[in-house]
Structures are given as C-alpha cells and as structure tokens.
Design an enzyme around this catalytic site. Structure first.
Site, PDB file in Angstrom:
ATOM      1  N   ASP A   1       0.820  -1.207   0.000  1.00 37.57           N
ATOM      2  CA  ASP A   1       0.000   0.000   0.000  1.00 37.57           C
ATOM      3  C   ASP A   1       0.854   1.256   0.000  1.00 37.57           C
ATOM      4  O   ASP A   1       1.859   1.343   0.716  1.00 37.57           O
ATOM      5  CB  ASP A   1      -0.907   0.033   1.229  1.00 37.57           C
ATOM      6  CG  ASP A   1      -1.892  -1.128   1.250  1.00 37.57           C
ATOM      7  OD1 ASP A   1      -2.043  -1.798   0.212  1.00 37.57           O
ATOM      8  OD2 ASP A   1      -2.499  -1.363   2.316  1.00 37.57           O
TER       9      ASP A   1
ATOM     10  N   LYS B   1      -7.380  10.434   9.734  1.00 36.58           N
ATOM     11  CA  LYS B   1      -6.929   9.744   8.521  1.00 36.58           C
ATOM     12  C   LYS B   1      -7.711  10.159   7.287  1.00 36.58           C
ATOM     13  O   LYS B   1      -7.131  10.564   6.273  1.00 36.58           O
ATOM     14  CB  LYS B   1      -7.027   8.224   8.726  1.00 36.58           C
ATOM     15  CG  LYS B   1      -6.541   7.439   7.507  1.00 36.58           C
ATOM     16  CD  LYS B   1      -6.512   5.948   7.767  1.00 36.58           C
ATOM     17  CE  LYS B   1      -6.005   5.207   6.534  1.00 36.58           C
ATOM     18  NZ  LYS B   1      -5.922   3.743   6.755  1.00 36.58           N
TER      19      LYS B   1
ATOM     20  N   ASP C   1      -4.120   2.607  -5.046  1.00 33.78           N
ATOM     21  CA  ASP C   1      -2.830   2.806  -4.393  1.00 33.78           C
ATOM     22  C   ASP C   1      -2.464   1.616  -3.518  1.00 33.78           C
ATOM     23  O   ASP C   1      -1.682   1.732  -2.585  1.00 33.78           O
ATOM     24  CB  ASP C   1      -2.828   4.091  -3.560  1.00 33.78           C
ATOM     25  CG  ASP C   1      -3.894   4.081  -2.470  1.00 33.78           C
ATOM     26  OD1 ASP C   1      -4.714   3.143  -2.453  1.00 33.78           O
ATOM     27  OD2 ASP C   1      -3.901   5.006  -1.634  1.00 33.78           O
TER      28      ASP C   1
END
Length: 821
Positions: free
Chosen positions: A510, A581, A754
């Site tokens: 990741d 986040k 991603d």
C-alpha cells in the site's frame, strides 16, 4: 470443457438482460420445474411476490386512465400502455430492486425507470418491424463490437421512422408514476427524507422493514438483488477500442472502455488507439487475472451468516431497540412543561440516532446477502474473471459490483488467485508475514518488526486457522479481519509445508497517502516527500499520526480558553491517527472543512459502536454534543493538515486557478497522462427545474436537473481539477507498474488505485516495478509541465506559472522500502 464454459458464460450474460420478459418467464418456469429456481438470477422470491400484485395494480391504473380526464397521470399511462403489462412490471421491479440498497433519490430512480422502458421499447419495436435485421445487428462479430450500441439505433433510424424517445421530463413523470404504483402494490419501498444541507432535503427510496426481514429469512433472495454485471467464467474480451472488451455476447449491453456519458469523447477515443496501446495492455492484463472463491474464508463467513454473528464487520441480525417515548398515550408535545420538553427533545435525538443506525444496518445486511449469493453461485468454478473499465480520470475498476477484488475486507477475503505459486524463497515467506501484520493493523513499524510480530503470534494465528469459529481474535482485533483470516490459513500452510507451500492469496503493498506522494514528487517537495515515505528511512513515516499529534497539541492549548469544555471532552474521549486519517487522505483531493466535520462525526459514530460492542454499558462523554465537538475538532485537524502539506496546497491552488481561467471561456480541460490516456474534465452547468408530479396521495415537487451543453459549471471545474489530476496520475502509475511487472514475468494482479498486490513469490519484482514506474513518471517526465503545455493550447489567455519546485530527489524512492509497504 472450454466450450462448456463459454456456454455457461453466455447463459450468465443472458440472465443479466433484465428487459427480456419472455426469457425471464421461460427461465423461471424451467428452474421451478427442475427445482433450481434459487439458482436463477430472475427467480428470486422477492420478484415472484412482487410481479402479480404489481401487474394487477398497473392494469387497474390503465383501466382508470382510459376513462379519466387528461393530465400528467394519463400522459404517463398512455406511454405505459404500449407495453405488455408483465414486461413493465418486470423491468420496473428489477430496476427498483437492483437499486434498493443504494438510497437513491426519487427523481434518480424515476428517470432510470423511464430510461429503461424507453430503451426496451426501441428494442421491441425494432425486433417487431425488422426481426432479421435486429438479429443481425445484435449478433455482429466481435471485431465490430465497438459499433454495436450505435448501430442498433442507427439501423432503426435508417429503416424506420427516426426514434426520438422520451424527454428527461417525460421519463421522470412515467418513472415516478410506476414507482408510486410499485410502492402501493408491494409495500417493498417507502419514501424518506434525507438532508443534503442544513436547510435542504431530498426524497430518497429506501427498503421497508418487510423487505429487510424477507431478505434475512429467505437465503435465496439475494439472487434477485445481484448486480446487473456478474463475474465471468471465461477471460473477458480484450480492449482495443471504446467498445471492444468485457463481456462476450449480445445479451449484455456493450461496455464503454471509459465510464462517461459523453459519447463524443468515446468516439474521439478511438482516434487515439495507437497512443493508448499501453493503456489497453494494462487493463487487459488486469482483467485476465484468474480468481476463485476462497473456500476456507467463505465457509467461515457462511456459518457466521447463518448464526447471525455480528463480528468481523458483519451487521447485526436484529435492529437496535428504540428508546421508549416519554410521552404518555394520547399526550401531545404541545402540552409539555419546560422540563418535559427538554426530556422529549433528548428522546427525539436518541431515537433518531437509533433509527439512522438501523437504516445503515439494514443496508449492510442486504449487501452482505448479495455477496453471499454471488459467492455461492461462483464457488463451483475453478476460475472467474472480472472485466475492467476506466473512469474518465483513468482509474481502473472491476465492472461487477459487491464481490470483486476492490471490494471491502469481506469481498477481498472471499477471493484468492485461481493459480497458486509456491513460496519458494525466504523472501516470499518474509513478504507473506509482512502482509499478515499489515492486515492485522501492526503496520506502523519496520518490516522486520512486522515479521517478528507474526512469529510471536504464530500459535494464535494457527489456532484461528484451525478453529476460526471459536477463536475470534482475528474477527475482533484485526483491522482487516477477512484478509487476515485468509492469511492465517496461508501461514498454517507455510508452517506445514515450508517454502514448498503453494500460496494463493494476494500480497498487498500500500502507498502512504498516495495523493500527497504524487503532489510531493511533482513539486519535488522534501517535507511532504519525507512525510509520505518517498525518502528512505529506518521506520515508516505516518502522516496521519503527525497530523493528529499536531491536533492534540492544539486541543491542549485550548484548555484555558473559551473552548476548554470541548477540549477536555476530546482529551477524555481520545484521539488516534484514525481520527484524522480520512480528512488528511482526502485533503489533497480537494476535500473541504465541511467534509472534515463529517469525517469526525463518522469517527465518533464508529468508535462509539465499537466501544458498545466491547462494553454494553458504555456511555460516550460526547453524547449530546457530537455535532459541536465535530465542528470544533474539524477546524483544528484542518489547520494541522494545511501546516503539514504546504506544497501540495500550493499545487492544488494552482490547478484551481488554471481551471477557473478555462471555465470562464467554457472550455473543457484536456490533458494526457504519460502513458497516453486522454483525460477530459467537462462538468456542464446544470439548471435545476422543479417538476410537479404525483407521489402517493399528494403532489410532490422533484428537481429535474438539465444540462446546459454550452456552459460549464465553473465551481465544479475548479473544485474537481485537483483530485482529477491526482487520480489521473495514480491511475497512470498503476498501469505503468502493471505493464512493467507483466514484462518481467508477473502474471497475477490485484490492484486498488494505491494498493498493489500479487503472489508472495512475485512481490520482490512488483516492488521494483512500483518504484521504477514512479521514477519514470516523475523524473523521466514532468506531468505538471505537460499539463500546462496542453491546457495552454486551449486558450488565448495567460495561465499562471507552476509553483516553484523544491529539492526532493525522486530517484531516492527506489531505496525507500516504505514507499509502498
């Protein structure tokens, strides 16, 4: 065997053509007579129960309209009477039920119904007038697939009166009328209100409790709720033009390579075939990856579903009880004293939270039921495939919904590569262990420490693999529980077979806040680059933790000010990297302060939900002040983010300024990615017009949005350019990585924007290709300069200069093990 699979694939695609009522009735009859009704896509009990009352009520409405006065009602019924009533009932029922979990607006569902009927009427009329020509156009050879969609309508217009179809306004009226009839006939849906802003609400379509109960009590119900597109049992057709790839037969509407409503763009895309060869190659490689249902995780999931266990992200079977109303029977809220009014308001707030949570839970139950049904349907195949398309930015997505390699933790955990590969080397075993730690959530330390963590917890891991229903450590503690459970089984195999173990699960690597990675590389920003691991380091940088650390310092600074009460409450409640986040991740995609507030509210809701599972008597210190607390903390998080991503903010501001210049001239923005994909950002100005239509027993005003083809929405053009530019480059990086890895022998890919995954034995090669592709993208090329050059050709006006660049050496990403880790 191959011929049999192609026949199976044709049957699957035929079932997805929901407009064909005759095929539906024959298929349903065959399945009932052979005891296989639960296996058919159309033969669900929900549809079976809906059709008869729906048909009867449509017919009654048609009869009433025949003797009634002219009006909107009769206009809708005059259109509906052109169909066989069963055809209308089937198409409309299928359209509504396929979307029953989506909470779509009434006008959206209504227009979709009108559109589906209009398209079906064209096909019916074409087949009636020119049956041979219809079959010929529908069965064109695969090399003509790119023209199928246009040829059907073009051929009809050439040999018959030109097909005009319904206007959007007429579709809305027809769809709203049928939506109303369906609701009255079945009781499967209801119309609810959803707040869009603090002073604006819209009507949405949601399932009734009757439907939610029916789905849970009838395991085969999910067959009807399957998405229109399902996985394939043979490799998809390859892409070489706008309509050439994906599904194989005429039963499925040809897929566009790029999901867009702009047909002119798709036609122009075929003129770029030569420059897009690398783009087509990458997407073809992705969709050629063979998958299969992971039998181990699916059996565990199926048992938990049957037992109604609400762990590992599975929704609770029972709704939360609504708190008792403080009003006595027959008592009016108008008669309450001040203390009673406060108590009543508190009850309303609590009841609304329970109501909203139960609605969310009901939607999750339906989604899980759909995934279970798809898993059961495709578990019998040794290999299944997911055709892929791109969005207009160039991001790749699997076409089937719900159960696919880009789904949630459950979807990913239920899938594995069909072809296994032996670990073979210690490096592969090492990567398997790192993946396990990552799935559990132990991923903020060095790679060696992650491996050490797995070795330390091997006994627990093996016990989860052997007794997953008894040892729920994996379900209650892991961040990514279903992928971690799949890892547990693989680790068991490695312990038993050593390096000879044949591994099937995707091992993921990741990126670290990939949007900021791209902006930092483009502007050579050493501060941002260090924060998102573009530079080598002993331990991974954690930008989310950095942001929340700054936020906590700001909260502490408020302890002596006017915000002291909220500051104390937040310090008592607790803040973690997860608090910041989503806000940090989406900031470089153009997220706003208002969105940050919503993200904080969602964090509170999820945290409270988790704490209540651990302690039924838990009471949040933020209870009753969630909104005020979210607004307060959102501002502090926002300031902390902007302090951390200064260069990225400069790039975003520059892109917005460029977009504003072009939008003033109403010029769409074109740019080309490094690997040759042409991106067009074109947000037309939308004029909202209120339309009065009958819904239930009263008139309802719906907003009909109509596009102005000659003007652009300058606000959307400016707000959209930053996320769209970043996504076009992360999509390009993904495709370049796939092509480079495939050239070097990697054959299986699980790519999620991603997050890049392949077999454990191929991870060293994939790691090298990820970094080499990124260097090629930002060192051998300059996407910002290329963007400026292309957009400068679109206008005579001067455009602002690119922000100054820093000193970051992007080549060093090759030595950064935490860049993708």
């Amino acid at each position: 065997m191959k011929e049999s699979l192609f026949h199976t694939q044709e049957t699957i695609e035929q079932k997805c053509r929901n407009e064909t009522i005759h095929r539906f009735e024959k298929d349903l009859t065959d399945k009932v007579q052979s005891g296989e009704e639960a296996a058919t896509y159309y033969g669900s009990p929900l549809m079976k129960r809906a059709i008869e009352p729906f048909v009867e009520l449509i017919q009654r409405e048609l009869d009433a309209a025949a003797v009634g006065k002219a009006g909107r009602k009769n206009i809708a019924m005059q259109y509906i009477e052109q169909f066989d009533v069963k055809v209308v009932a089937f198409i409309v029922g299928k359209t509504i039920i396929d979307r029953i979990t989506a909470k779509r607006t009434v006008q959206d569902v209504a227009v979709t119904i009108g559109t589906d009927l209009d398209e079906e009427l064209l096909r019916m009329e074409f087949e009636r007038q020119h049956p041979n020509l219809f079959r010929k156009v529908s069965n064109e050879a695969s090399d003509k697939r790119s023209r199928k969609a246009r040829n059907l309508k073009a051929a009809f217009n050439r040999y018959s009166t030109k097909w005009s179809g319904l206007s959007k306004r007429e579709k809305l009226h027809v769809g709203a009328k049928l939506l109303d009839i369906f609701q009255e006939a079945t009781g499967f849906i209801r119309f609810d209100n959803r707040w869009v802003t603090t002073n604006k609400e819209e009507k949405i379509v949601v399932p009734t409790q009757q439907v939610c109960d029916f789905v849970e009590k009838n395991r085969d119900i999910a067959a009807m709720l399957n998405p229109i597109y399902l996985p394939m049992v043979v490799p998809p057709a390859e892409w070489s033009s706008s309509y050439s790839g994906g599904y194989l037969t005429h039963h499925t509407k040809p897929l566009p390579f790029v999901k867009t409503l702009n047909r002119n763009y798709l036609e122009e895309l075929d003129g770029f075939s030569a420059q897009m060869s690398d783009v087509y190659d990458a997407v073809n490689t992705l969709q050629q990856t063979p998958w299969m249902i992971n039998e181990f995780t699916f059996v565990v999931f199926d048992m938990m579903f049957e037992q109604g266990m609400s762990v590992a992200g599975l929704p609770a079977r029972e709704d939360l009880p609504t708190p008792p109303c403080p009003l006595q029977k027959g008592q009016s809220s108008k008669d309450l004293n001040e203390a009673q009014i406060l108590e009543f308001r508190s009850w309303k707030s609590s009841a609304k939270k329970v109501y909203d949570e139960n609605i969310r839970t009901a939607s999750r139950r339906l989604m899980v039921a759909i995934m279970r049904n798809i898993g059961k349907q495709f578990a019998q195949y040794d290999a299944i495939y997911f055709p892929h398309t791109l969005d207009f930015r160039g991001r790749a997505y699997p076409v089937p919904h719900y159960l696919n390699p880009q789904g949630n933790t459950l979807a990913k955990g239920l899938l594995q590569f069909a072809d296994g590969k032996p670990l073979g080397t210690n490096d592969a075993a090492y990567e398997l262990a790192v993946h396990g730690a990552n799935c559990f959530g132990f991923d903020k330390v060095g790679l060696d420490e992650r491996v050490d963590w797995v070795e330390k917890h091997t006994d627990q891991i093996l016990d989860c693999a052997a007794n997953p229903m008894e040892n729920l450590w994996w379900a209650k503690e892991a961040d990514d529980p279903w992928c971690f459970l799949a890892f547990c089984k693989e680790w068991e195999g490695f312990q038993q077979n050593g390096l000879g173990h044949v591994s099937h699960i995707p091992i993921a690597k990741d990126g670290s806040c990939s949007g900021l990675q791209h902006f930092s590389a483009a502007l050579r920003d050493p501060i941002g680059g260090q924060a998102v691991n573009l530079l080598p380091s002993e331990k991974p940088s954690d930008i989310y933790q950095a942001v929340i650390d700054k936020t906590i310092e700001r909260v502490k600074a408020d302890l002596t000010g006017e915000k002291a009460n909220l500051a104390n409450l937040w310090l008592d409640y607790g803040m973690t990297r997860k608090t910041a986040k989503r806000s940090t991740m989406t900031r470089v995609y153009g997220s706003t302060l208002y969105a940050t507030k919503d993200f904080v509210l969602e964090y509170i809701r999820q945290t409270d939900e988790k704490r209540k599972l651990e302690n039924p008597n838990y009471k949040s210190v933020l209870a009753g002040v969630e909104f005020e607390a979210s607004v307060y903390l959102a501002r502090l998080i926002w300031d902390s983010i902007n302090e951390t991503v200064v260069a990225a903010k400069d790039a975003m501001d520059w892109l917005r300024d460029v977009a504003r210049v072009l939008s003033r001239e109403h010029i769409p923005i074109w740019w080309t990615t490094v690997d040759g994909f042409p991106v067009m950002q074109n947000y037309p100005n939308v004029n909202g017009r209120r339309v009065k239509t009958k819904l239930g027993d009263k008139l309802t005003y719906l907003t009909l949005n109509e596009e102005d083809k000659h003007r652009l929405d300058s606000r959307r053009q400016a707000n959209g350019i930053s996320p769209n530019w970043v996504h076009s480059n992360d999509g390009c990086h993904l495709r370049m990585t796939v092509n480079l890895a495939a050239y070097n022998g990697v054959t299986h890919f699980a790519m999620v924007h991603d997050s890049f995954a392949t077999h454990a034995s191929d991870i060293p090669m994939l790691n090298a290709c990820i970094r080499e592709a990124f260097v090629t993208l930002y060192v051998d090329n300059d996407p910002l300069e290329c963007f400026l050059t292309e957009v400068s050709d679109l206008t005579q006006n001067d455009l602002p200069s690119i922000p100054s660049k820093g000193t970051l050496d992007v080549e060093r990403v090759k030595s950064s093990e935490f860049f993708f880790a």
